[in-house]
Design an enzyme around this catalytic site. Structure first.
Site, short mmCIF file in Angstrom:
data_model
loop_
_atom_site.label_atom_id
_atom_site.label_comp_id
_atom_site.label_asym_id
_atom_site.label_seq_id
_atom_site.Cartn_x
_atom_site.Cartn_y
_atom_site.Cartn_z
N LYS A 175 77.19 125.84 36.44
CA LYS A 175 77.29 124.84 37.69
C LYS A 175 78.47 125.55 38.40
O LYS A 175 79.28 125.89 38.38
CB LYS A 175 77.77 123.37 37.75
CG LYS A 175 76.60 122.83 36.57
CD LYS A 175 75.78 122.67 36.78
CE LYS A 175 74.54 122.44 35.71
NZ LYS A 175 72.71 122.32 36.43
N SER A 199 69.94 118.53 40.10
CA SER A 199 71.20 119.03 39.08
C SER A 199 71.41 118.43 37.96
O SER A 199 71.63 117.17 38.37
CB SER A 199 71.70 119.64 39.83
OG SER A 199 73.22 120.01 38.84
N SER A 219 66.76 128.19 35.44
CA SER A 219 66.56 126.55 35.62
C SER A 219 67.52 127.04 37.15
O SER A 219 67.96 127.88 38.00
CB SER A 219 67.38 125.61 35.56
OG SER A 219 68.39 125.47 35.65
N SER A 228 68.98 124.97 38.98
CA SER A 228 69.96 124.11 39.64
C SER A 228 71.28 124.47 40.71
O SER A 228 72.00 123.52 40.99
CB SER A 228 70.61 123.23 38.04
OG SER A 228 71.32 123.93 37.79
#
Length: 261
Positions: free
Chosen positions: A139, A220, A82, A84
C-alpha cells in the site's frame, strides 16, 4: 497452504552451511588421510568426493547464502496479486523492493539491526499484514507517527489540512485523480459508487506505526479497516516495476518497466 519461503531459505542455508563446515573440519581430513593410504584409483575418487549429502551441501551452500543475503538485506522481488494499488500498480506487475531503505532487518523475525531512513508519506511500501504477521501487503504510506488522519466523503485530511487532488479524467464508473503527498505526486482511482463502506474515520498514528492506504481508494482493504502497521512488520520500499505477467500462460511484457511513483 502458505509457504514461509524466508524461513525455508534460512533453514536450508544454515543446514547446508553446517554440513559444509563439519565436513571441512571433521570428515575431509579423514578422507584425505585415507586417500593417501589408498592404492585403488576408484576408491581414491570415492573417498575424495565424500558422502552425497556433503557434495550437495558443498554445491548449494554458496548459492543459498548469496540468495539469502540479496533477498534479506538488498532487493527482493514481489508480484502484485490484486488491484488495490491501481492505477499505480496492476495485477501481474513484478516489482522490486529495496530491503535496506528503512533499515537492515534480520530475515524471518524482521528485527531492525541497523537504522536507516524512516518511511515517508507517499512511499509505496511492502509490509506484513498485521492480522497474521505473514501475508505480504503493498500500500502507500499515508500517515507517519504523530499524524492525525481523517477520511470523510472520499476526502483525505492530514493534520487538519485537505490533501490536494487534481482531476485528470472522468472515466466510466470512476474518476482518475492526481494526489500530492508531500513531494510525491501519484495517481489514484475514486469510484463513483461507494464500495468501501465503513472506510471513513479519524485516526491518530502512534509512534513506530504507519497508516497505509491503497491507491484504488474504494477497492482496497487497508488501514482504514484493520489499523496501523507496526514498524517490525515493514518489509521494504517498492521502487521499480521490472516485468508485467498477469497470467501463467500469457506472454510476459516489459512495457511497464520503470520507477514506481
Amino acid at each position: 497452504m502458505d509457504i514461509d519461503f524466508p524461513l525455508i531459505l534460512v533453514v536450508l542455508t544454515f543446514a547446508t552451511g553446517l554440513i559444509y563446515l563439519a565436513d571441512a573440519i571433521l570428515w575431509k581430513p579423514k578422507r584425505d588421510a585415507a586417500k593417501d593410504n589408498s592404492s585403488s584409483a576408484a576408491s581414491e575418487e570415492e573417498i575424495s568426493e565424500g558422502p552425497w549429502l556433503v557434495e550437495v551441501s558443498r554445491s548449494f551452500f554458496p548459492v543459498l547464502a548469496i540468495v539469502l543475503v540479496l533477498r534479506s538485506f538488498l532487493v527482493e522481488p514481489f508480484q502484485i496479486p490484486s488491484g488495490s494499488m491501481l492505477p499505480s500498480l496492476e495485477v501481474g506487475d513484478f516489482i522490486l523492493v529495496n530491503k535496506y531503505a528503512y533499515g537492515f532487518r534480520l530475515p524471518v523475525v524482521g528485527t531492525k539491526v541497523i537504522e536507516m531512513d524512516d518511511p515517508q508519506r507517499g512511499d509505496v511500501m511492502v509490509f506484513k499484514y498485521p492480522k497474521d504477521g505473514k501475508t505480504n501487503y503493498i500500500k502507500r504510506v499515508i500517515g507517519v507517527p504523530g499524524d492525525k488522519i481523517e477520511y470523510t466523503d472520499k476526502q483525505l485530511w492530514i493534520n487538519g489540512e485537505l490533501v490536494e487532488e487534481k482531476l485528470l479524467a472522468n472515466l466510466p464508473g470512476r474518476k482518475l485523480f492526481e494526489e500530492t503527498l508531500g513531494s510525491v505526486k501519484h495517481k489514484l482511482y475514486e469510484h463513483k459508487a461507494q464500495l468501501n463502506r465503513g472506510a471513513e474515520g479519524y485516526w491518530e498514528i502512534p509512534e513506530g506505526s504507519y497508516f497505509m492506504v491503497g491507491d484504488n481508494r474504494d477497492n482496497s482493504n487497508d488501514s482504514r479497516f484493520w489499523g496501523v502497521v507496526p514498524d517490525h512488520l515493514v518489509v521494504g520500499k517498492a521502487f521499480a516495476i521490472w516485468m508485467h505477467w498477469p497470467k501463467f500462460f500469457s506472454i510476459p511484457s516489459f512495457s511497464r518497466v520503470g520507477a514506481i511513483e
